[in-house]
Structures are given as structure tokens and as C-alpha cells.
Design a protein around this motif. Structure first.
Motif, PDB file in Angstrom:
ATOM      1  N   SER A 141       5.195  -8.449  -4.071  1.00  0.00           N
ATOM      2  CA  SER A 141       4.223  -8.119  -3.038  1.00  0.00           C
ATOM      3  C   SER A 141       3.210  -7.091  -3.981  1.00  0.00           C
ATOM      4  N   SER A 142       2.100  -7.208  -3.387  1.00  0.00           N
ATOM      5  CA  SER A 142       1.189  -6.204  -4.019  1.00  0.00           C
ATOM      6  C   SER A 142       1.363  -4.779  -3.657  1.00  0.00           C
ATOM      7  N   THR A 143       2.250  -4.684  -2.643  1.00  0.00           N
ATOM      8  CA  THR A 143       2.498  -3.389  -2.154  1.00  0.00           C
ATOM      9  C   THR A 143       3.830  -2.770  -2.433  1.00  0.00           C
ATOM     10  N   GLY A 144       4.641  -3.721  -3.162  1.00  0.00           N
ATOM     11  CA  GLY A 144       6.006  -3.226  -3.441  1.00  0.00           C
ATOM     12  C   GLY A 144       6.873  -3.255  -2.423  1.00  0.00           C
ATOM     13  N   ALA A 145       7.827  -2.358  -2.077  1.00  0.00           N
ATOM     14  CA  ALA A 145       8.658  -2.258  -1.192  1.00  0.00           C
ATOM     15  C   ALA A 145       8.063  -1.513   0.099  1.00  0.00           C
ATOM     16  N   LEU A 146       6.749  -0.992   0.241  1.00  0.00           N
ATOM     17  CA  LEU A 146       6.176  -0.555   1.286  1.00  0.00           C
ATOM     18  C   LEU A 146       6.173  -1.601   2.465  1.00  0.00           C
ATOM     19  N   ASP A 147       6.569  -1.267   3.782  1.00  0.00           N
ATOM     20  CA  ASP A 147       6.530  -2.361   4.756  1.00  0.00           C
ATOM     21  C   ASP A 147       4.906  -2.401   5.029  1.00  0.00           C
ATOM     22  N   GLU A 148       4.551  -3.546   6.058  1.00  0.00           N
ATOM     23  CA  GLU A 148       3.242  -3.798   6.254  1.00  0.00           C
ATOM     24  C   GLU A 148       2.348  -2.799   7.019  1.00  0.00           C
ATOM     25  N   ASP A 149       2.951  -2.136   7.780  1.00  0.00           N
ATOM     26  CA  ASP A 149       2.274  -0.894   8.487  1.00  0.00           C
ATOM     27  C   ASP A 149       1.768   0.062   7.571  1.00  0.00           C
ATOM     28  N   VAL A 150       2.992   0.405   6.798  1.00  0.00           N
ATOM     29  CA  VAL A 150       2.344   1.639   5.761  1.00  0.00           C
ATOM     30  C   VAL A 150       1.489   1.095   4.924  1.00  0.00           C
ATOM     31  N   ALA A 151       1.577   0.058   4.464  1.00  0.00           N
ATOM     32  CA  ALA A 151       0.502  -0.733   3.198  1.00  0.00           C
ATOM     33  C   ALA A 151      -0.941  -0.770   4.205  1.00  0.00           C
ATOM     34  N   GLU A 152      -0.772  -1.190   5.367  1.00  0.00           N
ATOM     35  CA  GLU A 152      -2.124  -1.431   6.060  1.00  0.00           C
ATOM     36  C   GLU A 152      -2.614   0.071   6.328  1.00  0.00           C
ATOM     37  N   ASN A 153      -1.962   1.203   6.667  1.00  0.00           N
ATOM     38  CA  ASN A 153      -2.316   2.537   6.736  1.00  0.00           C
ATOM     39  C   ASN A 153      -3.008   2.969   5.473  1.00  0.00           C
ATOM     40  N   LEU A 154      -2.209   2.771   4.336  1.00  0.00           N
ATOM     41  CA  LEU A 154      -2.652   3.222   3.125  1.00  0.00           C
ATOM     42  C   LEU A 154      -3.998   2.386   2.734  1.00  0.00           C
ATOM     43  N   GLU A 155      -4.112   1.185   3.121  1.00  0.00           N
ATOM     44  CA  GLU A 155      -5.598   0.433   2.830  1.00  0.00           C
ATOM     45  C   GLU A 155      -6.667   0.721   3.560  1.00  0.00           C
ATOM     46  N   ALA A 156      -6.347   1.410   4.788  1.00  0.00           N
ATOM     47  CA  ALA A 156      -7.508   1.989   5.794  1.00  0.00           C
ATOM     48  C   ALA A 156      -7.647   3.346   5.310  1.00  0.00           C
ATOM     49  N   LEU A 157      -6.831   4.041   4.691  1.00  0.00           N
ATOM     50  CA  LEU A 157      -6.998   5.341   4.218  1.00  0.00           C
ATOM     51  C   LEU A 157      -7.960   5.284   2.760  1.00  0.00           C
ATOM     52  N   LYS A 158      -7.545   4.251   2.196  1.00  0.00           N
ATOM     53  CA  LYS A 158      -8.649   3.876   0.953  1.00  0.00           C
ATOM     54  C   LYS A 158      -9.892   3.633   1.202  1.00  0.00           C
ATOM     55  N   ARG A 159      -9.936   2.737   2.263  1.00  0.00           N
ATOM     56  CA  ARG A 159     -11.663   2.399   2.618  1.00  0.00           C
ATOM     57  C   ARG A 159     -12.289   3.575   3.414  1.00  0.00           C
TER      58      ARG A 159
END
Length: 183
Positions: A141-159
Motif C-alpha cells: 500500500s502507498s499509505t502503509g498501515a494507515l486506514d483509508e479514512d486517515v490516508a484520505e484526510n492526509l491527502e486532502a490536507l496535502k492538497r
């Protein structure tokens, strides 16, 4: 546990740890290695030899010789001899018949009813396969052990950070002046 047909006794193994097993093996090995014990010592397995062969420290050996209820019925401990001048020699020990049987059972893997059943082993094997699959998915996984919600929130924060960076640049704000030192 079934009784051993070749002995007059049956033992129930205590919950022996790896250090207890090393201790018992060391006593057996030392007593087998030395055909004739020192005439002042009742058994060749002295505290020093047990320590050397087992790799246990002095406190661990002394504890098992003096106070350990786990190995109490598995060993016979002999008092330290008194040499000329009143100097004490080392304590020594040997395995009892129950100790020899316990060590044989441990060595052969025949521990009686306490072994896992085939169903238990199958369940553990299935769980191990599931764990391996989960670890493989995490590694791939590109996000490692992060679940999908956390990964989506991090991606939104980055944008959002990129958007703010562009906005500040258009306003002529030098972001380098506002970054903390990271020495």
C-alpha cells in the motif's frame, strides 16, 4: 496425562521456562560428562559448572537450587562441603528420576495433554496466513498501515497546503521567512 508404562511414577510437568530447561539440561550434561565426582562433592554438577554450561548467572542458578518450586521435585541438591580451614565448597545437584523423565519428555516433545490439538494448530496456521496477507497488503500500500479514512484526510490536507502555498506566492509572501529553523 497417561502414565508411563515403564516407570513406577508419573509426573506432571510444571510450567518450565527456557531458563529452567537450560538449568536441567546443564545438570544432566555435567553429571554425564564427569564419570567420577570430586570425593568432597556429592554430584559433579556444581554451581559453577551449571552456570558455565547453562549460561545462567549465579543468581539464576542459586534461585533454582534453593527456592524454585518449579524444579524442586526434579533435582536433588547437595549441601556444600566444608574443606579444611572452614572454607565452603560448591553446592551440587543431580536430576531425580522425575527430573530425568521430565527432561526426556521436554527433549522428545512428548509433553502429554498440554500439547495443542491438530485443530488448534490448523487455527494458528490460518491466523498466520491471514497475518502474512495483511502485512503484504500494508507493504504494498502507498499509505502503509494507515486506514483509508486517515490516508484520505492526509491527502486532502496535502492538497490544501499546496493551495495555500500557491496563494501566498501570488500575494508575494516569502514562505521561507516564516518556516521554523530545523537544525
Amino acid at each position: 496425562m497417561e502414565e508411563d508404562q515403564n516407570s513406577d511414577y508419573s509426573i506432571t510437568l510444571p510450567d518450565l521456562g527456557s531458563k529452567d530447561v537450560r538449568f536441567l539440561r546443564a545438570i544432566a550434561a555435567v553429571n554425564e560428562s564427569y564419570a567420577t565426582p570430586n570425593e568432597k562433592v556429592d554430584a559433579p554438577a556444581t554451581t559453577g559448572r551449571i552456570r558455565k554450561v547453562s549460561g545462567l548467572d549465579d543468581k539464576e542458578v542459586q534461585h533454582r537450587l534453593k527456592r524454585s518450586k518449579k524444579v524442586a521435585n526434579l533435582i536433588e541438591v547437595y549441601d556444600a562441603p566444608v574443606y579444611e580451614g572452614g572454607q565452603l565448597g560448591p553446592k551440587s545437584a543431580e536430576l531425580t528420576a522425575a527430573g530425568e523423565q521430565a527432561l526426556d519428555q521436554i527433549t522428545s516433545g512428548d509433553l502429554g495433554h498440554d500439547l495443542a490439538s491438530p485443530e488448534d494448530l490448523s487455527q494458528v496456521e490460518d491466523e498466520l496466513i491471514e497475518i502474512r496477507e495483511t502485512l503484504t497488503a500494508i507493504e504494498e500500500s502507498s499509505t502503509g498501515a494507515l486506514d483509508e479514512d486517515v490516508a484520505e484526510n492526509l491527502e486532502a490536507l496535502k492538497r490544501m497546503m499546496v493551495t495555500f502555498q500557491r496563494a501566498f506566492e501570488e500575494m508575494g509572501v516569502d514562505l521561507d521567512q516564516h518556516r521554523p529553523d530545523t537544525d
